[in-house]
Design a protein around this motif. Structure first.
Motif, mmCIF file in Angstrom:
data_model
loop_
_atom_site.group_PDB
_atom_site.id
_atom_site.type_symbol
_atom_site.label_atom_id
_atom_site.label_comp_id
_atom_site.label_asym_id
_atom_site.label_seq_id
_atom_site.Cartn_x
_atom_site.Cartn_y
_atom_site.Cartn_z
ATOM 1 N N ASP A 171 -44.408 60.600 93.702
ATOM 2 C CA ASP A 171 -44.658 59.475 92.785
ATOM 3 C C ASP A 171 -45.245 59.970 91.469
ATOM 4 O OD1 ASP A 171 -43.752 57.720 94.708
ATOM 5 O OD2 ASP A 171 -45.751 57.122 95.392
ATOM 6 N N ARG A 172 -46.148 60.933 91.562
ATOM 7 C CA ARG A 172 -46.743 61.500 90.344
ATOM 8 C C ARG A 172 -45.691 62.268 89.538
ATOM 9 N NH1 ARG A 172 -51.114 62.506 93.964
ATOM 10 N NH2 ARG A 172 -50.426 64.672 94.268
ATOM 11 N N TRP A 173 -44.798 62.955 90.241
ATOM 12 C CA TRP A 173 -43.733 63.682 89.566
ATOM 13 C C TRP A 173 -42.794 62.699 88.833
ATOM 14 C CZ3 TRP A 173 -43.123 68.423 88.006
ATOM 15 C CH2 TRP A 173 -41.857 68.931 87.696
ATOM 16 N N GLU A 174 -42.550 61.554 89.438
ATOM 17 C CA GLU A 174 -41.710 60.554 88.787
ATOM 18 C C GLU A 174 -42.400 59.956 87.565
ATOM 19 O OE1 GLU A 174 -39.072 56.550 89.849
ATOM 20 O OE2 GLU A 174 -39.988 57.747 91.436
ATOM 21 N N LYS A 175 -43.703 59.737 87.663
ATOM 22 C CA LYS A 175 -44.460 59.236 86.509
ATOM 23 C C LYS A 175 -44.423 60.266 85.381
ATOM 24 C CE LYS A 175 -47.318 56.652 84.133
ATOM 25 N NZ LYS A 175 -47.618 57.537 83.002
ATOM 26 N N ARG A 176 -44.514 61.509 85.747
ATOM 27 C CA ARG A 176 -44.441 62.582 84.755
ATOM 28 C C ARG A 176 -43.064 62.586 84.085
ATOM 29 N NH1 ARG A 176 -46.501 68.709 85.991
ATOM 30 N NH2 ARG A 176 -45.336 69.837 84.381
ATOM 31 N N LEU A 177 -42.019 62.333 84.852
ATOM 32 C CA LEU A 177 -40.667 62.224 84.306
ATOM 33 C C LEU A 177 -40.590 61.091 83.288
ATOM 34 C CD1 LEU A 177 -37.543 62.866 84.423
ATOM 35 C CD2 LEU A 177 -37.445 61.104 86.220
ATOM 36 N N GLU A 178 -41.145 59.942 83.645
ATOM 37 C CA GLU A 178 -41.131 58.799 82.729
ATOM 38 C C GLU A 178 -41.867 59.128 81.431
ATOM 39 O OE1 GLU A 178 -42.926 55.890 85.191
ATOM 40 O OE2 GLU A 178 -41.086 55.408 86.294
ATOM 41 N N ASP A 179 -42.963 59.857 81.562
ATOM 42 C CA ASP A 179 -43.731 60.230 80.376
ATOM 43 C C ASP A 179 -42.942 61.160 79.457
ATOM 44 O OD1 ASP A 179 -45.896 58.703 81.085
ATOM 45 O OD2 ASP A 179 -47.059 60.349 81.951
ATOM 46 N N LEU A 180 -42.259 62.125 80.031
ATOM 47 C CA LEU A 180 -41.520 63.052 79.169
ATOM 48 C C LEU A 180 -40.337 62.359 78.503
ATOM 49 C CD1 LEU A 180 -38.601 64.418 80.285
ATOM 50 C CD2 LEU A 180 -40.149 65.400 81.980
ATOM 51 N N PHE A 181 -39.755 61.358 79.180
ATOM 52 C CA PHE A 181 -38.699 60.574 78.538
ATOM 53 C C PHE A 181 -39.248 59.734 77.392
ATOM 54 C CE2 PHE A 181 -35.504 61.767 81.531
ATOM 55 C CZ PHE A 181 -34.288 61.307 81.038
ATOM 56 N N GLU A 182 -40.539 59.453 77.453
ATOM 57 C CA GLU A 182 -41.199 58.701 76.383
ATOM 58 C C GLU A 182 -41.791 59.621 75.323
ATOM 59 O OE1 GLU A 182 -41.277 55.456 75.899
ATOM 60 O OE2 GLU A 182 -40.006 55.130 77.650
ATOM 61 N N GLY A 183 -41.553 60.924 75.452
ATOM 62 C CA GLY A 183 -42.046 61.872 74.456
ATOM 63 C C GLY A 183 -43.442 62.381 74.721
ATOM 64 N N ARG A 184 -43.886 62.307 75.987
ATOM 65 C CA ARG A 184 -45.233 62.786 76.343
ATOM 66 C C ARG A 184 -45.119 63.874 77.420
ATOM 67 N NH1 ARG A 184 -45.700 57.210 76.328
ATOM 68 N NH2 ARG A 184 -45.759 57.137 78.603
ATOM 69 N N PRO A 185 -44.662 65.068 77.064
ATOM 70 C CA PRO A 185 -44.502 66.142 78.057
ATOM 71 C C PRO A 185 -45.837 66.711 78.511
ATOM 72 C CG PRO A 185 -44.051 66.972 75.853
ATOM 73 C CD PRO A 185 -44.249 65.483 75.713
ATOM 74 N N TYR A 186 -45.825 67.249 79.730
ATOM 75 C CA TYR A 186 -47.041 67.810 80.316
ATOM 76 C C TYR A 186 -47.155 69.310 80.074
ATOM 77 C CZ TYR A 186 -48.088 63.541 82.999
ATOM 78 O OH TYR A 186 -48.410 62.263 83.387
ATOM 79 N N ASP A 187 -46.014 70.005 80.021
ATOM 80 C CA ASP A 187 -46.047 71.454 79.821
ATOM 81 C C ASP A 187 -44.818 71.877 79.023
ATOM 82 O OD1 ASP A 187 -43.905 71.464 81.590
ATOM 83 O OD2 ASP A 187 -45.062 72.204 83.297
ATOM 84 N N MET A 188 -44.621 73.173 78.872
ATOM 85 C CA MET A 188 -43.543 73.663 78.018
ATOM 86 C C MET A 188 -42.161 73.307 78.566
ATOM 87 S SD MET A 188 -43.871 77.771 78.797
ATOM 88 C CE MET A 188 -42.778 78.158 77.445
ATOM 89 N N TYR A 189 -42.002 73.340 79.905
ATOM 90 C CA TYR A 189 -40.710 72.981 80.481
ATOM 91 C C TYR A 189 -40.406 71.503 80.253
ATOM 92 C CZ TYR A 189 -41.278 77.456 82.891
ATOM 93 O OH TYR A 189 -41.467 78.793 83.175
ATOM 94 N N ASP A 190 -41.437 70.674 80.438
ATOM 95 C CA ASP A 190 -41.275 69.249 80.146
ATOM 96 C C ASP A 190 -40.916 69.035 78.681
ATOM 97 O OD1 ASP A 190 -41.920 68.664 82.728
ATOM 98 O OD2 ASP A 190 -43.868 67.759 82.304
ATOM 99 N N ALA A 191 -41.525 69.820 77.804
ATOM 100 C CA ALA A 191 -41.277 69.661 76.366
ATOM 101 C C ALA A 191 -39.818 69.934 76.036
ATOM 102 C CB ALA A 191 -42.187 70.595 75.577
ATOM 103 N N ALA A 192 -39.228 70.949 76.684
ATOM 104 C CA ALA A 192 -37.821 71.261 76.445
ATOM 105 C C ALA A 192 -36.934 70.103 76.885
ATOM 106 C CB ALA A 192 -37.433 72.542 77.169
ATOM 107 N N LEU A 193 -37.210 69.553 78.065
ATOM 108 C CA LEU A 193 -36.390 68.435 78.547
ATOM 109 C C LEU A 193 -36.639 67.186 77.712
ATOM 110 C CD1 LEU A 193 -34.337 67.402 80.561
ATOM 111 C CD2 LEU A 193 -36.226 66.811 82.099
ATOM 112 N N SER A 194 -37.875 66.958 77.311
ATOM 113 C CA SER A 194 -38.187 65.800 76.480
ATOM 114 C C SER A 194 -37.415 65.855 75.167
ATOM 115 C CB SER A 194 -39.691 65.741 76.202
ATOM 116 O OG SER A 194 -40.031 64.579 75.471
#
Length: 397
Positions: A171-194
């Motif tokens: 569930d936390r991983w899915e929330k993190r996914l939603e955040d990166l789609f909204e432009g709020r990445p958690y780390d460098m890998y998220d930033a690339a996907l965002s």
């Protein structure tokens, strides 16, 4: 079961959403008809082969037009992603779409993030990484970012720390996914996907569906029918095609509709995952898991105990021949769609398809012993396949 999370799990293209379904049903009927058996009605849908087909592989099959609930759920995602791409294309007018441009690389922190994604892809998907070098820089970076997210998601339930993963963690991983789609990445890998999803018309639903597949792996270790297994294969592998179609691109001269391309995008992902399942029967059974349709096992005169016993018998060989046939039919449909891809994307897809399909040949070469022998494609065969795939991709039209 590890998901088929390579970004090479792409798509086929059919002229009509039901075209490939009817075509494969006809092939299956021709190869497995047995006199004196009553025809079994099987629903036709967005996937090429239906749930009940293999359980009654020796019976004539009549095709109906109604989809199952699982197929309807997948079809809704297909329509949503296709509409997103069409909307983006129309919004940009007649000029080249944004995702086809070769933008300059941002050599700041974002550039470093993409570079690291490329390193991960190179380490764990060497053949596909080589193929991505033919893509435009923008597409290449985007494919790397998607690959890394898929791999990280798969590692949650199949990696070294999988025993500590709980539904809340997903569930936390899915929330993190939603955040990166909204432009709020958690780390460098998220930033690339965002950054990738901000540039390409990629829908979040296939990503969420992959996480749903990981949830299934936390509690589900049996699949009563192929309809159940099909949905699982979509979650963990078919989703990759829907994620990557907007990035890979469709050939400008393709006559296929956007919807039909996304419909067909499921085929190679399903084929790859079915191949994973057939290759890993013994490994999965030692973990207490059976990813084979139980109703089809029963139809073949086999039980769960036969799987755990791990003995190759004539019944098992016959059963496996049918399972391999189904996977090959998916691969056959997938190969027909390569020509609909952008020319720069064809080689990595075709090479990966050919290499993965050869695993089925290896299972046969092992006399269907997938209990104690692991089927694989040796390095020599891989090297021989690459130039042939390159030549075929170059002339695809």
């Amino acid at each position: 079961m590890a998901s088929s999370s390579s970004a090479a799990a792409l798509w086929t293209a059919a002229p009509h959403p039901h075209g490939s379904c009817i075509r494969i049903h006809a092939i299956f009927h021709q190869r497995h008809q047995r006199r004196g058996r009553r025809p079994v009605v099987v629903a036709s849908s967005v996937r090429p082969l239906q749930a009940a087909s293999l359980a009654v592989a020796t019976a004539p099959v009549a095709v109906a037009s109604r989809r199952t609930a699982a197929e309807e759920a997948v079809y809704e995602v297909v329509l949503r992603q296709a509409a997103l791409v069409e909307e983006a294309t129309h919004r940009r007018g007649a000029g080249a779409p944004r995702w086809a441009e070769e933008d300059a690389v941002d050599w700041g922190l974002l550039g470093d993030a993409y570079h690291r994604c490329g390193e991960v892809c190179a380490e764990y998907a060497k053949t596909f990484y080589l193929g991505t070098q033919l893509m435009t820089p923008e597409r290449r970076k985007a494919v790397w970012a998607i690959y890394v997210w898929c791999r990280r998601t798969d590692e949650l339930v199949d990696g070294p720390n999988s025993s500590y993963i709980t539904p809340k963690a997903l569930d936390r991983w899915e929330k993190r996914l939603e955040d990166l789609f909204e432009g709020r990445p958690y780390d460098m890998y998220d930033a690339a996907l965002s950054d990738t999803v901000s540039k390409f018309p990629v829908d979040i639903q296939p990503f969420k569906d992959m996480i749903e597949g990981m949830r299934l792996d936390l509690w589900k270790s049996r699949y009563r029918s192929f309809d159940e297994l099909y949905l699982y294969c979509y979650y963990v592998a078919g989703t990759v095609g829907l994620m990557t179609v907007p990035v890979m691109g469709i050939a400008p001269d393709s006559k296929a509709s956007t919807e039909s391309v996304y419909n067909a995008a499921l085929a190679l992902g399903i084929a790859n995952q079915l191949t994973n399942i057939l290759r890993d029967v013994g490994e999965d059974s030692r973990r207490g898991r059976i990813y084979l349709p139980l109703d089809e096992l029963a139809e073949a005169g086999l039980t769960e105990e036969d799987i755990f016993r791990g003995k190759v018998t004539d019944k098992w060989r016959k059963f496996m021949k049918g399972q391999i046939l189904r996977a090959r039919l998916f691969f056959d449909e997938a190969e027909k769609g390569v020509a609909h891809l952008d020319s720069a994307s064809r080689w990595p897809v075709l090479a990966s398809l050919w290499l993965y399909r050869q695993i089925l040949d290896a299972i046969e070469a092992n006399d269907y012993n997938n209990f104690t022998k692991r089927a694989y494609v040796n390095k020599a065969k891989k090297l021989l396949s690459l130039p042939v795939a390159y030549a075929r991709a170059a002339v695809a039209s």
